[in-house]
Design a protein around this motif. Sequence first.
Motif, short mmCIF file in Angstrom:
data_model
loop_
_atom_site.label_atom_id
_atom_site.label_comp_id
_atom_site.label_asym_id
_atom_site.label_seq_id
_atom_site.Cartn_x
_atom_site.Cartn_y
_atom_site.Cartn_z
N ALA A 224 0.98 -1.29 -0.11
CA ALA A 224 -0.02 0.52 0.06
C ALA A 224 0.67 1.10 -0.11
CB ALA A 224 -0.98 -0.15 0.96
N LEU A 225 1.94 1.13 0.84
CA LEU A 225 2.84 2.56 0.87
C LEU A 225 3.64 2.53 -0.28
CD1 LEU A 225 3.88 2.11 4.51
CD2 LEU A 225 2.45 3.35 4.05
N SER A 226 3.73 1.50 -1.19
CA SER A 226 4.40 1.53 -2.33
C SER A 226 3.62 1.99 -3.35
CB SER A 226 4.84 0.57 -2.73
OG SER A 226 6.09 0.01 -1.96
N ARG B 238 1.95 6.73 -7.06
CA ARG B 238 0.85 7.56 -7.37
C ARG B 238 1.06 8.95 -6.50
NH1 ARG B 238 0.50 2.82 -9.30
NH2 ARG B 238 0.69 2.95 -11.70
N GLY B 239 0.19 8.96 -5.44
CA GLY B 239 -0.37 9.89 -4.37
C GLY B 239 0.47 10.85 -3.74
N VAL B 240 1.77 10.87 -3.59
CA VAL B 240 2.47 11.77 -2.82
C VAL B 240 3.38 12.95 -4.29
CG1 VAL B 240 4.92 11.91 -1.36
CG2 VAL B 240 2.73 10.16 -1.21
N LYS B 241 3.23 13.95 -3.81
CA LYS B 241 4.16 14.91 -4.83
C LYS B 241 5.05 16.06 -4.43
CE LYS B 241 0.29 13.73 -7.84
NZ LYS B 241 1.01 12.31 -8.65
N ASP B 242 5.88 15.19 -3.62
CA ASP B 242 6.76 16.19 -2.77
C ASP B 242 7.93 16.10 -3.20
OD1 ASP B 242 9.18 17.28 -0.76
OD2 ASP B 242 7.52 16.17 0.96
N PRO B 243 8.36 17.10 -3.47
CA PRO B 243 10.53 16.88 -5.05
C PRO B 243 11.23 15.91 -3.90
CG PRO B 243 9.53 19.20 -4.16
CD PRO B 243 7.80 18.24 -3.81
N ARG B 244 11.15 16.20 -2.68
CA ARG B 244 11.87 15.81 -2.19
C ARG B 244 12.07 14.55 -2.12
NH1 ARG B 244 10.71 18.47 3.39
NH2 ARG B 244 8.68 18.00 2.67
N ALA C 87 5.15 13.66 4.61
CA ALA C 87 3.53 13.39 4.10
C ALA C 87 2.98 12.18 4.72
CB ALA C 87 4.20 12.41 2.67
N ARG C 88 4.40 11.45 6.20
CA ARG C 88 3.11 10.75 7.11
C ARG C 88 2.51 10.62 7.35
NH1 ARG C 88 2.60 9.85 12.06
NH2 ARG C 88 2.77 11.43 13.07
N PRO C 89 1.34 11.39 7.25
CA PRO C 89 0.16 11.42 8.43
C PRO C 89 -0.65 11.31 7.32
CG PRO C 89 1.99 13.53 9.07
CD PRO C 89 1.87 13.00 8.28
N TYR C 90 -0.50 11.63 5.84
CA TYR C 90 -1.26 11.27 4.30
C TYR C 90 -1.19 9.98 4.65
CZ TYR C 90 -2.68 11.15 -0.32
OH TYR C 90 -2.69 10.49 -1.34
N LEU C 91 -0.09 9.74 4.76
CA LEU C 91 0.62 7.58 4.37
C LEU C 91 -0.16 6.95 5.15
CD1 LEU C 91 4.19 7.99 3.73
CD2 LEU C 91 2.18 7.77 1.54
N GLN C 92 0.11 7.53 6.15
CA GLN C 92 -0.33 6.89 7.30
C GLN C 92 -2.24 6.39 7.55
OE1 GLN C 92 1.19 7.80 11.27
NE2 GLN C 92 -0.90 7.12 12.32
N SER C 93 -2.46 7.04 7.00
CA SER C 93 -3.73 7.61 6.77
C SER C 93 -4.55 6.66 5.75
CB SER C 93 -4.55 9.04 6.73
OG SER C 93 -4.33 10.02 5.42
N GLN C 94 -3.74 7.02 4.95
CA GLN C 94 -4.63 6.18 3.29
C GLN C 94 -4.02 4.34 3.60
OE1 GLN C 94 -6.56 7.58 0.54
NE2 GLN C 94 -6.37 9.10 2.25
N ALA C 95 -3.08 4.58 4.03
CA ALA C 95 -2.45 3.08 4.41
C ALA C 95 -3.85 2.28 4.90
CB ALA C 95 -1.48 2.44 4.58
N GLY C 96 -4.45 3.39 5.99
CA GLY C 96 -5.41 2.43 6.84
C GLY C 96 -6.85 2.42 6.74
#
Length: 121
Positions: free
Chosen positions: A16-18, A23-29, A70-79
């Motif tokens: 899910a995180l992969s 596709r979901g995270v747009k952070d250039p870092r 991006a952790r809060p977004y990743l955590q909520s979407q993965a959940g």
Amino acid sequence: MAGHRTDRVGALLQAALSELLLRGVKDPRIGMVTITGVKLSPDLKHASVYVSTLGDDVAQARMLAGLASARPYLQSQAGRRLGLRFTPELRFEVDASIDTAARLERLLRSVQAPTPDDDDA
């Protein structure tokens, strides 16, 4: 039996995180990041997510900063994708095993195998 569940949930969380990072995270870092593994606590409350990327220490620090933001977004979407009652708290860590394997390979290549001519001498 609990070990099997943590392994299964860890594999699902890794997938899910992969997908989210692709596709979901747009952070250039967060550039080309590979999730090499997920280790869950026995109570499924905490997850150590091991990541690797190409580049030096500065690039890895920048990637970790992007993942932390991006952790809060990743955590909520993965959940949501996993459908768990409680989503594990994500902790991102750099996986040093790839660097260690490359260093060992360089060391092994530096040691030359004896040639057949050396046996005669």
